[in-house]
Motif scaffolding. Structure first.
Motif, PDB file in Angstrom:
ATOM      1  N   VAL A  47      -4.010  24.661 149.222  1.00 56.84           N
ATOM      2  CA  VAL A  47      -2.730  24.157 148.704  1.00 56.84           C
ATOM      3  C   VAL A  47      -1.531  24.881 149.314  1.00 56.84           C
ATOM      4  O   VAL A  47      -0.397  24.430 149.163  1.00 56.84           O
ATOM      5  CB  VAL A  47      -2.661  24.236 147.156  1.00 56.84           C
ATOM      6  CG1 VAL A  47      -3.686  23.298 146.532  1.00 56.84           C
ATOM      7  CG2 VAL A  47      -2.853  25.653 146.659  1.00 56.84           C
ATOM      8  N   ASN A  48      -1.777  25.997 149.981  1.00 61.10           N
ATOM      9  CA  ASN A  48      -0.694  26.752 150.590  1.00 61.10           C
ATOM     10  C   ASN A  48      -1.301  27.722 151.601  1.00 61.10           C
ATOM     11  O   ASN A  48      -2.489  28.051 151.519  1.00 61.10           O
ATOM     12  CB  ASN A  48       0.090  27.521 149.519  1.00 61.10           C
ATOM     13  CG  ASN A  48       1.548  27.719 149.878  1.00 61.10           C
ATOM     14  OD1 ASN A  48       1.919  27.750 151.046  1.00 61.10           O
ATOM     15  ND2 ASN A  48       2.383  27.876 148.859  1.00 61.10           N
ATOM     16  N   SER A  49      -0.482  28.184 152.531  1.00 63.78           N
ATOM     17  CA  SER A  49      -0.949  29.182 153.497  1.00 63.78           C
ATOM     18  C   SER A  49       0.249  29.932 154.052  1.00 63.78           C
ATOM     19  O   SER A  49       1.383  29.464 153.975  1.00 63.78           O
ATOM     20  CB  SER A  49      -1.735  28.521 154.636  1.00 63.78           C
ATOM     21  OG  SER A  49      -0.905  27.655 155.377  1.00 63.78           O
ATOM     22  N   ALA A  50      -0.027  31.098 154.597  1.00 60.43           N
ATOM     23  CA  ALA A  50       1.021  31.921 155.197  1.00 60.43           C
ATOM     24  C   ALA A  50       0.433  32.671 156.385  1.00 60.43           C
ATOM     25  O   ALA A  50      -0.634  33.278 156.263  1.00 60.43           O
ATOM     26  CB  ALA A  50       1.581  32.908 154.177  1.00 60.43           C
ATOM     27  N   VAL A 119       1.868  31.702 140.808  1.00 63.46           N
ATOM     28  CA  VAL A 119       1.003  32.769 141.305  1.00 63.46           C
ATOM     29  C   VAL A 119       1.703  33.547 142.413  1.00 63.46           C
ATOM     30  O   VAL A 119       2.521  33.006 143.157  1.00 63.46           O
ATOM     31  CB  VAL A 119      -0.353  32.231 141.809  1.00 63.46           C
ATOM     32  CG1 VAL A 119      -1.176  31.680 140.658  1.00 63.46           C
ATOM     33  CG2 VAL A 119      -0.187  31.178 142.885  1.00 63.46           C
ATOM     34  N   ASP A 120       1.383  34.819 142.496  1.00 65.00           N
ATOM     35  CA  ASP A 120       1.769  35.672 143.613  1.00 65.00           C
ATOM     36  C   ASP A 120       0.487  35.948 144.388  1.00 65.00           C
ATOM     37  O   ASP A 120      -0.563  36.193 143.775  1.00 65.00           O
ATOM     38  CB  ASP A 120       2.359  37.004 143.124  1.00 65.00           C
ATOM     39  CG  ASP A 120       3.620  36.827 142.292  1.00 65.00           C
ATOM     40  OD1 ASP A 120       4.221  35.738 142.308  1.00 65.00           O
ATOM     41  OD2 ASP A 120       3.995  37.800 141.601  1.00 65.00           O
ATOM     42  N   TRP A 121       0.552  35.916 145.702  1.00 61.81           N
ATOM     43  CA  TRP A 121      -0.654  36.099 146.501  1.00 61.81           C
ATOM     44  C   TRP A 121      -0.300  36.600 147.893  1.00 61.81           C
ATOM     45  O   TRP A 121       0.845  36.569 148.304  1.00 61.81           O
ATOM     46  CB  TRP A 121      -1.457  34.801 146.589  1.00 61.81           C
ATOM     47  CG  TRP A 121      -0.661  33.614 147.063  1.00 61.81           C
ATOM     48  CD1 TRP A 121       0.177  32.840 146.308  1.00 61.81           C
ATOM     49  CD2 TRP A 121      -0.590  33.081 148.389  1.00 61.81           C
ATOM     50  NE1 TRP A 121       0.748  31.855 147.095  1.00 61.81           N
ATOM     51  CE2 TRP A 121       0.295  31.975 148.358  1.00 61.81           C
ATOM     52  CE3 TRP A 121      -1.196  33.435 149.594  1.00 61.81           C
ATOM     53  CZ2 TRP A 121       0.588  31.219 149.494  1.00 61.81           C
ATOM     54  CZ3 TRP A 121      -0.912  32.678 150.727  1.00 61.81           C
ATOM     55  CH2 TRP A 121      -0.031  31.583 150.665  1.00 61.81           C
ATOM     56  N   GLY A 122      -1.297  37.091 148.586  1.00 60.54           N
ATOM     57  CA  GLY A 122      -1.050  37.570 149.930  1.00 60.54           C
ATOM     58  C   GLY A 122      -2.284  38.190 150.539  1.00 60.54           C
ATOM     59  O   GLY A 122      -3.383  38.100 149.989  1.00 60.54           O
ATOM     60  N   THR A 133       5.504  35.257 146.608  1.00 61.15           N
ATOM     61  CA  THR A 133       5.724  35.387 145.165  1.00 61.15           C
ATOM     62  C   THR A 133       6.347  34.111 144.619  1.00 61.15           C
ATOM     63  O   THR A 133       7.048  33.397 145.334  1.00 61.15           O
ATOM     64  CB  THR A 133       6.626  36.593 144.833  1.00 61.15           C
ATOM     65  OG1 THR A 133       7.858  36.458 145.538  1.00 61.15           O
ATOM     66  CG2 THR A 133       5.962  37.898 145.229  1.00 61.15           C
ATOM     67  N   GLY A 134       6.060  33.837 143.360  1.00 57.91           N
ATOM     68  CA  GLY A 134       6.600  32.639 142.717  1.00 57.91           C
ATOM     69  C   GLY A 134       6.088  31.366 143.353  1.00 57.91           C
ATOM     70  O   GLY A 134       6.821  30.394 143.484  1.00 57.91           O
ATOM     71  N   SER A 135       4.832  31.349 143.736  1.00 59.14           N
ATOM     72  CA  SER A 135       4.268  30.245 144.499  1.00 59.14           C
ATOM     73  C   SER A 135       3.660  29.173 143.607  1.00 59.14           C
ATOM     74  O   SER A 135       3.124  29.455 142.542  1.00 59.14           O
ATOM     75  CB  SER A 135       3.183  30.792 145.427  1.00 59.14           C
ATOM     76  OG  SER A 135       2.587  29.773 146.183  1.00 59.14           O
ATOM     77  N   ASN A 136       3.740  27.947 144.094  1.00 57.51           N
ATOM     78  CA  ASN A 136       3.125  26.784 143.471  1.00 57.51           C
ATOM     79  C   ASN A 136       3.600  26.596 142.037  1.00 57.51           C
ATOM     80  O   ASN A 136       2.815  26.407 141.112  1.00 57.51           O
ATOM     81  CB  ASN A 136       1.599  26.860 143.594  1.00 57.51           C
ATOM     82  CG  ASN A 136       1.197  26.775 145.050  1.00 57.51           C
ATOM     83  OD1 ASN A 136       1.544  27.644 145.847  1.00 57.51           O
ATOM     84  ND2 ASN A 136       0.511  25.727 145.424  1.00 57.51           N
ATOM     85  N   CYS A 137       4.915  26.658 141.867  1.00 58.89           N
ATOM     86  CA  CYS A 137       5.564  26.550 140.560  1.00 58.89           C
ATOM     87  C   CYS A 137       6.347  25.257 140.410  1.00 58.89           C
ATOM     88  O   CYS A 137       7.359  25.222 139.709  1.00 58.89           O
ATOM     89  CB  CYS A 137       6.537  27.718 140.357  1.00 58.89           C
ATOM     90  SG  CYS A 137       5.774  29.321 140.406  1.00 58.89           S
TER      91      CYS A 137
END
Length: 149
Positions: A47-50, A119-122, A133-137
């Motif tokens: 759903v997301n990537s960095a 969610v916060d992730w990395g 931070t503050g992802s998928n909100c």
């Protein structure tokens, strides 16, 4: 003479076969040898990537059936083990998971129940780190930071 010719022919065929197999095999550093779905498991969709600089990518995956998020960091060029990480945290519930270690291909999976929460992730590869931070909100804007130590 016929036996010598047959043995030489078999040896040549074996050498050619071995060479063809070696030529067709992809080198370990050619491309990632896994995907977020393989690491996280059945039912997870990215759903997301960095990007982690030019070294690889951190992926956020979600499983709608169980409401779990999964994070995995995958190197672009697997090879010699380096320090890597994958982490996820839900500020609303104070729940998180992480995987830190010395890996050749990927770090993770790290799981957390994330249904209905930001969610916060990395993750990191070698000395390059990324955090989201503050992802998928929904309508809230996430914040991304990449840095090198």
């Amino acid at each position: 003479m016929r036996l010598t010719h047959s043995i030489l022919g078999a040896a040549t065929l074996a050498a050619v076969s071995l060479g063809a197999t070696t030529a067709l095999a992809a080198p370990a550093s050619a491309a990632p040898n896994t995907t977020p779905q393989k690491v996280c498991g059945s039912g997870y969709k990215t759903v997301n990537s960095a990007p982690v600089g030019t070294l690889g990518t951190v992926y956020l995956a979600y499983n709608a059936a169980n409401g779990n998020n999964c994070v995995v960091t995958i190197r672009n060029n697997p090879g010699t083990a380096v320090d890597m990480s994958a982490w996820i945290y839900v500020p609303d519930t104070n729940e998180g998971d992480d995987d830190y270690g010395h890996y050749g291909s990927y770090a993770g999976p790290a799981y957390v129940i994330g249904r209905g929460h930001c969610v916060d992730w990395g993750g990191s590869i070698a000395n390059t780190y990324v955090q989201v931070t503050g992802s998928n909100c929904g309508s809230l804007a996430e914040h991304r930071t990449t840095y090198t130590r």
